[in-house]
Enzyme design. Structure first.
Site, PDB file in Angstrom:
ATOM      1  N   GLU A 178       6.860  39.031 -44.028  1.00  0.00           N
ATOM      2  CA  GLU A 178       7.792  40.110 -44.385  1.00  0.00           C
ATOM      3  C   GLU A 178       8.299  40.796 -43.129  1.00  0.00           C
ATOM      4  OE1 GLU A 178       9.589  40.124 -47.054  1.00  0.00           O
ATOM      5  OE2 GLU A 178       7.861  40.433 -48.377  1.00  0.00           O
ATOM      6  N   HIS A 179       9.594  41.029 -43.113  1.00  0.00           N
ATOM      7  CA  HIS A 179      10.271  41.644 -41.965  1.00  0.00           C
ATOM      8  C   HIS A 179      10.100  40.801 -40.705  1.00  0.00           C
ATOM      9  CE1 HIS A 179      11.883  45.428 -43.528  1.00  0.00           C
ATOM     10  NE2 HIS A 179      10.883  45.373 -44.379  1.00  0.00           N
ATOM     11  N   GLY A 185      17.558  46.374 -57.422  1.00  0.00           N
ATOM     12  CA  GLY A 185      16.780  47.403 -56.721  1.00  0.00           C
ATOM     13  C   GLY A 185      15.291  47.150 -56.768  1.00  0.00           C
ATOM     14  N   ASP A 216      16.673  35.844 -47.655  1.00  0.00           N
ATOM     15  CA  ASP A 216      17.068  35.981 -49.063  1.00  0.00           C
ATOM     16  C   ASP A 216      18.129  34.947 -49.442  1.00  0.00           C
ATOM     17  OD1 ASP A 216      15.451  38.127 -48.714  1.00  0.00           O
ATOM     18  OD2 ASP A 216      17.008  39.643 -48.965  1.00  0.00           O
ATOM     19  N   TYR A 273      15.710  50.125 -42.509  1.00  0.00           N
ATOM     20  CA  TYR A 273      15.734  48.685 -42.237  1.00  0.00           C
ATOM     21  C   TYR A 273      16.421  48.419 -40.889  1.00  0.00           C
ATOM     22  CZ  TYR A 273      16.223  43.685 -43.053  1.00  0.00           C
ATOM     23  OH  TYR A 273      16.138  42.317 -42.933  1.00  0.00           O
TER      24      TYR A 273
HETATM   25  C1  GLA Z   1      15.256  42.212 -47.102  1.00  0.00           C
HETATM   26  C2  GLA Z   1      16.180  41.431 -46.169  1.00  0.00           C
HETATM   27  C3  GLA Z   1      15.515  40.143 -45.676  1.00  0.00           C
HETATM   28  C4  GLA Z   1      14.131  40.408 -45.108  1.00  0.00           C
HETATM   29  C5  GLA Z   1      13.317  41.288 -46.047  1.00  0.00           C
HETATM   30  C6  GLA Z   1      12.015  41.716 -45.438  1.00  0.00           C
HETATM   31  O1  GLA Z   1      15.026  41.499 -48.283  1.00  0.00           O
HETATM   32  O2  GLA Z   1      17.383  41.124 -46.832  1.00  0.00           O
HETATM   33  O3  GLA Z   1      16.343  39.513 -44.727  1.00  0.00           O
HETATM   34  O4  GLA Z   1      14.213  40.961 -43.833  1.00  0.00           O
HETATM   35  O5  GLA Z   1      14.014  42.455 -46.452  1.00  0.00           O
HETATM   36  O6  GLA Z   1      11.208  40.615 -45.180  1.00  0.00           O
END
Ligand code: GLA
Length: 390
Positions: free
Chosen positions: A36-37, A124, A173, A223
């Site tokens: 994640e991230h 969301g 995503d 973000y």
């Molecule tokens: C959102 C972003 C992705 C990714 C995630 C965290 O979904 O669109 O690109 O960075 O957060 O993993």
């Protein structure tokens, strides 16, 4: 497959435009097992497309204008394809305008079309309904006007559209929405975009999502700020260790040895990223070996990092994970996606799911006076054409 959704989309298209759709597209949301991230930090991620989808119906309309109807919102908009594309103040329309702009900027020519779409991806909840919208729209336009666009380029254009709307997201995503395969997770190398499929076999455990049903408005600004902090940290690492080009070349000792040179929050972000890149490798191995307990342990560790080092969790998500940690039947749980609300992804012993769901629902309601939402997700295929029978 959600037949009702598909039938409804076709019926409304026929009613609205007086003709049947020429092309239908199904475009899924995604989950992420771990990583994640780190898509925008050149790491590896382990997402999968899910069986929750946006269904699109398209037909050419032989004009220079496109009309798009969001069935679930009962809202419609029109775009003149001969005019420069600019942001509107209706959020959902911007994802579509963004991909139209991307296609045009890439010299891909197409005419006017009519479109109706409807979705069962909760909005969301961190399941990437916007990526499904972007990629499904590109896929449909490409099919309608015979544009040959490689799948990875569809994902990249979808990502650029999202940037245009305002979130400087990574590729995860859109890539998973387009490239998903039934019962497979995708290990994506976010630096090279190489990818491989691994069996999504969780043995005695079920994959369940608990949706906190909150979405804190901090998400977009936080973000983009995380990205900047990581870039800042990486620049400091590189200046100390010229052989390092990316976070994936680092181990914990690199960043620990230069901790004093970084602002504390920049250090925390980098420390998390380096550990998370390592966890994805371990998690993938555990999944391949059927060692689901180890995988679960890694999910808990990721949550800890996202909550305490990366600071993208919130009290509702922490409550869910902390509560589930006390349950023997839950071997792993963490917040999923961008954060500040949305879902947790959880591994629960088969046979115990209903008891856990009932208990958590009640405790969550007592703690926050919010209804917990629950999704039993299945891993499905990526964006694809659907052949309707009229
Ligand atoms: C959102 C972003 C992705 C990714 C995630 C965290 O979904 O669109 O690109 O960075 O957060 O993993």
């Amino acid at each position: 497959m959600n037949d009702i959704l598909i039938k409804k989309t076709i019926a409304v298209f026929q009613e609205t435009f007086g003709t049947s759709p020429e092309k239908m597209v199904l475009s899924p949301g995604r989950i992420n097992i771990i990583g994640e991230h780190i898509d925008y930090n050149d790491g590896y991620v382990l997402p999968a497309a899910i069986d929750k989808i946006i269904c699109f119906a398209f037909a050419k309309n032989n004009s220079k204008k496109s009309r798009i109807l969001a069935l679930d919102l009962n809202e419609e908009f029109e775009v003149d394809l001969t005019q420069p594309i600019s942001l509107s103040n209706v959020v959902w329309t911007n994802y579509i305008l963004g991909v139209i702009k991307q296609l045009q900027d890439n010299g891909l020519l197409f005419g006017g079309f009519d479109c109706v779409f409807s979705s069962d991806i909760p909005v969301g909840s961190g399941l990437s309904s916007s990526a499904a919208l972007e990629c499904g729209t590109i896929f449909g336009i490409a099919a309608l006007f015979n544009l040959s666009i490689p799948k990875v380029d569809i994902a990249l254009m979808g990502q650029k559209a999202e940037h245009w709307v305002g979130i400087n997201c990574g590729i995860m995503d859109q890539f998973s929405s387009v490239m998903g395969q039934e019962n497979k997770v995708i290990k994506i190398d976010c630096k090279t975009l190489d990818y491989e499929y691994h069996d999504a076999n969780f043995n005695d455990y079920s994959l369940i999502l608990f949706d906190s049903n909150v979405k804190h408005s901090l998400m977009t600004s936080a973000y983009n700020e995380r990205r900047e902090q990581c870039d800042e940290g990486l620049a400091i690492i590189k200046s100390n260790f010229p052989e390092i080009t990316s976070f994936r070349d680092c181990n914990e000792s690199h960043v620990l040895s230069i901790k004093e040179e970084m602002a504390p929050n920049v250090f925390d972000r980098c420390y998390y990223v380096i550990k998370e890149i390592h966890r994805v490798a371990l998690a993938c191995k555990a999944l391949d070996n059927g060692d689901i307990k180890t995988l679960g342990k890694l999910l808990f560790e990721t949550h800890e990092g996202l909550s305490k080092e990366y600071l993208v969790s919130c009290q509702e998500l922490d409550f869910i994970v902390d509560t589930l940690k006390q349950e023997k039947a839950v071997i792993g749980s963490r917040m999923m996606g961008g954060g500040f609300g949305g879902c947790t992804i959880n591994l629960i012993k088969k046979g115990e799911e209903e008891a856990i769901k009932a208990k958590l629902t009640q405790m969550y309601k007592e703690a926050f006076d919010i209804e917990l939402k629950i999704y039993d997700v299945k891993i499905g295929n990526g964006t694809s054409l659907y052949e309707p029978v009229f």
